[in-house]
Design a protein around this motif. Sequence first.
Motif, PDB file in Angstrom:
ATOM      1  N   ILE A   7      49.817  14.309  19.331  1.00 52.50           N
ATOM      2  CA  ILE A   7      48.870  15.185  20.012  1.00 52.50           C
ATOM      3  C   ILE A   7      49.062  16.611  19.508  1.00 52.50           C
ATOM      4  CG2 ILE A   7      48.124  16.093  22.235  1.00 52.50           C
ATOM      5  CD1 ILE A   7      49.247  13.550  23.521  1.00 52.50           C
ATOM      6  N   VAL A   8      48.024  17.179  18.929  1.00 52.09           N
ATOM      7  CA  VAL A   8      48.092  18.550  18.421  1.00 52.09           C
ATOM      8  C   VAL A   8      47.462  19.477  19.455  1.00 52.09           C
ATOM      9  CG1 VAL A   8      47.501  20.122  16.542  1.00 52.09           C
ATOM     10  CG2 VAL A   8      47.962  17.702  16.058  1.00 52.09           C
ATOM     11  N   SER A   9      48.285  20.331  20.055  1.00 51.12           N
ATOM     12  CA  SER A   9      47.838  21.263  21.087  1.00 51.12           C
ATOM     13  C   SER A   9      48.589  22.572  20.905  1.00 51.12           C
ATOM     14  CB  SER A   9      48.106  20.668  22.485  1.00 51.12           C
ATOM     15  OG  SER A   9      47.630  21.520  23.505  1.00 51.12           O
ATOM     16  N   PRO A  10      48.091  23.465  20.012  1.00 49.41           N
ATOM     17  CA  PRO A  10      48.827  24.702  19.700  1.00 49.41           C
ATOM     18  C   PRO A  10      49.205  25.509  20.937  1.00 49.41           C
ATOM     19  CG  PRO A  10      47.057  24.390  18.129  1.00 49.41           C
ATOM     20  CD  PRO A  10      46.882  23.323  19.182  1.00 49.41           C
ATOM     21  N   HIS A  11      48.272  25.655  21.881  1.00 44.49           N
ATOM     22  CA  HIS A  11      48.596  26.265  23.176  1.00 44.49           C
ATOM     23  C   HIS A  11      49.218  25.186  24.047  1.00 44.49           C
ATOM     24  CE1 HIS A  11      45.185  29.439  22.733  1.00 44.49           C
ATOM     25  NE2 HIS A  11      46.346  29.956  22.383  1.00 44.49           N
ATOM     26  N   SER A  83      44.072  35.481  14.580  1.00 42.82           N
ATOM     27  CA  SER A  83      43.788  34.102  15.001  1.00 42.82           C
ATOM     28  C   SER A  83      45.027  33.218  14.959  1.00 42.82           C
ATOM     29  CB  SER A  83      42.709  33.496  14.094  1.00 42.82           C
ATOM     30  OG  SER A  83      42.670  32.091  14.204  1.00 42.82           O
ATOM     31  N   LEU A  84      45.334  32.570  16.081  1.00 47.14           N
ATOM     32  CA  LEU A  84      46.460  31.644  16.125  1.00 47.14           C
ATOM     33  C   LEU A  84      46.225  30.457  15.200  1.00 47.14           C
ATOM     34  CD1 LEU A  84      49.146  30.715  17.359  1.00 47.14           C
ATOM     35  CD2 LEU A  84      47.833  29.620  19.193  1.00 47.14           C
ATOM     36  N   GLY A  85      44.979  30.033  15.074  1.00 49.78           N
ATOM     37  CA  GLY A  85      44.672  28.902  14.207  1.00 49.78           C
ATOM     38  C   GLY A  85      45.093  29.153  12.770  1.00 49.78           C
ATOM     39  N   LEU A  86      44.792  30.345  12.255  1.00 46.98           N
ATOM     40  CA  LEU A  86      45.169  30.684  10.880  1.00 46.98           C
ATOM     41  C   LEU A  86      46.659  30.958  10.772  1.00 46.98           C
ATOM     42  CD1 LEU A  86      42.182  33.031   9.957  1.00 46.98           C
ATOM     43  CD2 LEU A  86      42.560  30.690   9.172  1.00 46.98           C
ATOM     44  N   ARG A  87      47.223  31.652  11.760  1.00 49.37           N
ATOM     45  CA  ARG A  87      48.638  32.029  11.703  1.00 49.37           C
ATOM     46  C   ARG A  87      49.571  30.814  11.776  1.00 49.37           C
ATOM     47  NH1 ARG A  87      50.684  34.487  15.710  1.00 49.37           N
ATOM     48  NH2 ARG A  87      49.022  34.333  17.283  1.00 49.37           N
ATOM     49  N   SER A  88      49.121  29.794  12.495  1.00 52.32           N
ATOM     50  CA  SER A  88      49.996  28.634  12.701  1.00 52.32           C
ATOM     51  C   SER A  88      49.715  27.474  11.752  1.00 52.32           C
ATOM     52  CB  SER A  88      49.843  28.123  14.139  1.00 52.32           C
ATOM     53  OG  SER A  88      48.523  27.636  14.372  1.00 52.32           O
ATOM     54  N   PHE A  89      48.601  27.527  11.022  1.00 51.35           N
ATOM     55  CA  PHE A  89      48.151  26.370  10.241  1.00 51.35           C
ATOM     56  C   PHE A  89      49.219  25.834   9.280  1.00 51.35           C
ATOM     57  CE2 PHE A  89      45.833  23.951   7.090  1.00 51.35           C
ATOM     58  CZ  PHE A  89      44.885  23.276   7.849  1.00 51.35           C
ATOM     59  N   PRO A  90      49.828  26.658   8.436  1.00 52.09           N
ATOM     60  CA  PRO A  90      50.814  26.095   7.485  1.00 52.09           C
ATOM     61  C   PRO A  90      52.035  25.511   8.183  1.00 52.09           C
ATOM     62  CG  PRO A  90      50.789  28.498   7.392  1.00 52.09           C
ATOM     63  CD  PRO A  90      49.614  28.100   8.214  1.00 52.09           C
ATOM     64  N   TYR A  91      52.398  26.076   9.323  1.00 58.74           N
ATOM     65  CA  TYR A  91      53.567  25.574  10.057  1.00 58.74           C
ATOM     66  C   TYR A  91      53.259  24.239  10.730  1.00 58.74           C
ATOM     67  CZ  TYR A  91      55.322  30.310   9.342  1.00 58.74           C
ATOM     68  OH  TYR A  91      55.741  31.491   8.779  1.00 58.74           O
ATOM     69  N   LEU A  92      52.073  24.140  11.332  1.00 57.38           N
ATOM     70  CA  LEU A  92      51.660  22.868  11.935  1.00 57.38           C
ATOM     71  C   LEU A  92      51.510  21.791  10.865  1.00 57.38           C
ATOM     72  CD1 LEU A  92      48.955  24.163  14.465  1.00 57.38           C
ATOM     73  CD2 LEU A  92      51.170  23.170  15.067  1.00 57.38           C
ATOM     74  N   LEU A  93      50.981  22.172   9.716  1.00 57.20           N
ATOM     75  CA  LEU A  93      50.811  21.223   8.607  1.00 57.20           C
ATOM     76  C   LEU A  93      52.165  20.673   8.164  1.00 57.20           C
ATOM     77  CD1 LEU A  93      49.152  19.833   6.381  1.00 57.20           C
ATOM     78  CD2 LEU A  93      49.345  21.947   5.038  1.00 57.20           C
ATOM     79  N   PHE A 115      40.269  25.703  16.968  1.00 57.61           N
ATOM     80  CA  PHE A 115      39.526  24.755  16.138  1.00 57.61           C
ATOM     81  C   PHE A 115      40.074  24.632  14.724  1.00 57.61           C
ATOM     82  CE2 PHE A 115      36.225  26.236  19.228  1.00 57.61           C
ATOM     83  CZ  PHE A 115      36.083  25.033  19.895  1.00 57.61           C
ATOM     84  N   THR A 116      40.618  25.707  14.184  1.00 58.81           N
ATOM     85  CA  THR A 116      41.131  25.661  12.814  1.00 58.81           C
ATOM     86  C   THR A 116      42.127  24.526  12.637  1.00 58.81           C
ATOM     87  OG1 THR A 116      40.923  28.073  12.798  1.00 58.81           O
ATOM     88  CG2 THR A 116      42.127  27.058  10.969  1.00 58.81           C
ATOM     89  N   ALA A 162      34.770  33.734  13.196  1.00 56.60           N
ATOM     90  CA  ALA A 162      35.051  32.360  13.628  1.00 56.60           C
ATOM     91  C   ALA A 162      33.910  31.427  13.260  1.00 56.60           C
ATOM     92  CB  ALA A 162      35.298  32.331  15.136  1.00 56.60           C
ATOM     93  N   GLN A 163      32.677  31.916  13.374  1.00 55.04           N
ATOM     94  CA  GLN A 163      31.529  31.089  13.045  1.00 55.04           C
ATOM     95  C   GLN A 163      31.420  30.842  11.540  1.00 55.04           C
ATOM     96  OE1 GLN A 163      29.144  29.486  15.398  1.00 55.04           O
ATOM     97  NE2 GLN A 163      31.204  29.807  16.200  1.00 55.04           N
ATOM     98  N   LEU A 164      31.820  31.813  10.753  1.00 59.74           N
ATOM     99  CA  LEU A 164      31.831  31.635   9.294  1.00 59.74           C
ATOM    100  C   LEU A 164      32.810  30.532   8.921  1.00 59.74           C
ATOM    101  CD1 LEU A 164      30.623  32.873   6.690  1.00 59.74           C
ATOM    102  CD2 LEU A 164      32.643  34.346   6.587  1.00 59.74           C
ATOM    103  N   GLU A 165      33.970  30.545   9.540  1.00 65.39           N
ATOM    104  CA  GLU A 165      34.962  29.494   9.318  1.00 65.39           C
ATOM    105  C   GLU A 165      34.425  28.146   9.781  1.00 65.39           C
ATOM    106  OE1 GLU A 165      39.406  29.716  10.576  1.00 65.39           O
ATOM    107  OE2 GLU A 165      38.366  28.530  12.106  1.00 65.39           O
ATOM    108  N   ALA A 166      33.755  28.132  10.948  1.00 61.38           N
ATOM    109  CA  ALA A 166      33.218  26.879  11.505  1.00 61.38           C
ATOM    110  C   ALA A 166      32.170  26.265  10.586  1.00 61.38           C
ATOM    111  CB  ALA A 166      32.623  27.139  12.885  1.00 61.38           C
ATOM    112  N   LYS A 167      31.331  27.094   9.985  1.00 63.52           N
ATOM    113  CA  LYS A 167      30.300  26.583   9.071  1.00 63.52           C
ATOM    114  C   LYS A 167      30.921  25.857   7.884  1.00 63.52           C
ATOM    115  CE  LYS A 167      26.635  29.951  10.044  1.00 63.52           C
ATOM    116  NZ  LYS A 167      25.859  31.097   9.500  1.00 63.52           N
ATOM    117  N   PHE A 168      32.072  26.336   7.469  1.00 62.69           N
ATOM    118  CA  PHE A 168      32.747  25.728   6.324  1.00 62.69           C
ATOM    119  C   PHE A 168      33.536  24.483   6.733  1.00 62.69           C
ATOM    120  CE2 PHE A 168      36.625  25.421   3.693  1.00 62.69           C
ATOM    121  CZ  PHE A 168      36.030  25.138   2.465  1.00 62.69           C
ATOM    122  N   LEU A 169      34.270  24.559   7.851  1.00 61.09           N
ATOM    123  CA  LEU A 169      35.204  23.491   8.204  1.00 61.09           C
ATOM    124  C   LEU A 169      34.586  22.356   9.021  1.00 61.09           C
ATOM    125  CD1 LEU A 169      38.503  25.409   9.105  1.00 61.09           C
ATOM    126  CD2 LEU A 169      37.997  24.088   7.048  1.00 61.09           C
TER     127      LEU A 169
END
Length: 441
Positions: A7-11, A83-93, A115-116, A162-169
Amino acid sequence: MSNRVLIVSPHFPPINAPDHQRVRMSLAYFEKFGWEPHVLAVEADYVEGIQDPLLIKTIPCSVPVTYTKALPVQQTKRIGMGSLGLRSFPYLLRAGNDLLRKKDFDLVYFSTTIFTSMALGLLWYRRFNIPYVLDFQDPWLSDYYRKTGVTPPGGHFKYELAQLEAKFLEPKVLSKVSHVISVSPAYPETLQQRYPNLRSDQFSILPFGASESDFELLPSLQVKQTIFDPKDGKRHWVYVGRGGDDMANSLRILFLGIQTERQRNPELWQSVHMHFVGTSYAQGNRAVKTVEPIAQKLGVGDLVTEHPHRIPYFEALQVLSDSDAILMIGSDDPSYTASKLYPCVLARKPILAIFHQLSSVVNILHSCQAGQAVTFASSDQPQKLLPEIITQLNWLISIPKGFQPQTNWSAFEPYTAKAMTSQQCAIFNQCFVTSNKSKSL
């Protein structure tokens, strides 16, 4: 033998954030329905938000939680990246890679508004051939704020990024998703129109569950709330939840009704005071009041106190429990579904809700007979709702202190955490079976 779900739940506790609510309330029941959970989250020191150590008491000791670091927000904000999504992404990965490599997981489940982090599902699907489920508590890609002109939480600049990122991802992540859970029926309809390759059987509507155990635990915690004194003889009506421009219409309906009735019977309203708690996502001096200005404009500002800062979860429950009545203020977005409905019902206080007529809150409230609702259409002006809101205000102010609604608890049972977890696990089972069939082909 149980299946295993990551279960991935950053918060996650001790952070007090509504987007881990479904996960936190489900953890006690996953194994009962055949799934062994393991949570992947971000350490609280790297998360902007209120910490509530008491939340840890609600997490079963048997559930393993892996916490990761993130880039420190104090450093990344200098380059405009908070953004927590960007800051945490490599660590969660990295942490997820290790867990999936070492342990035999059958599914990855994302339940978050970060969402990231959902993009990890696609990466892990490609690397480990493991199915993933996305739980949308809010829309990821949305044109709501652009269409309405309403100021988004956090401001326009952060929203546009955030919406620019959402359009891509979003299209990439949804291309391989096994199942999508949503709290609102509106978003699956949008996604199926946006991505025709997604089938209707890949979607489930699942509101948040109600955690009865939190209210059972509350008295033993001896939490003291500092919002008001429940013994001062006044009638304290409370709202606990976010504010924002999209809730202005509901607030105008409420305050216009009070203004009208107070002019007719001013003495009756001398004992009433309303408290709006946790209305801003911002912290410190950045927290802006959005409720008091509307109340003042409509001449009832002396009856309203806004506490824009968020308070700890169990203190919020104590505020509800100490109140004489609970106000539920809804968005003018028809898809808005307030997760705070269930704590309000479990507080066993009279409820007055003001919501868009298409919100699922209205049906749930009525079916459980837990409170009254005033509903509006998108085109309705507050003046049109005046007769209806006055009727409900007269009801609310006439009931005696200590009144408890005659809630239909049998009707409420399907919305409990246990019942909702059962449905979650049924979805997991379906994804597991489908994945195994595809692997065997």
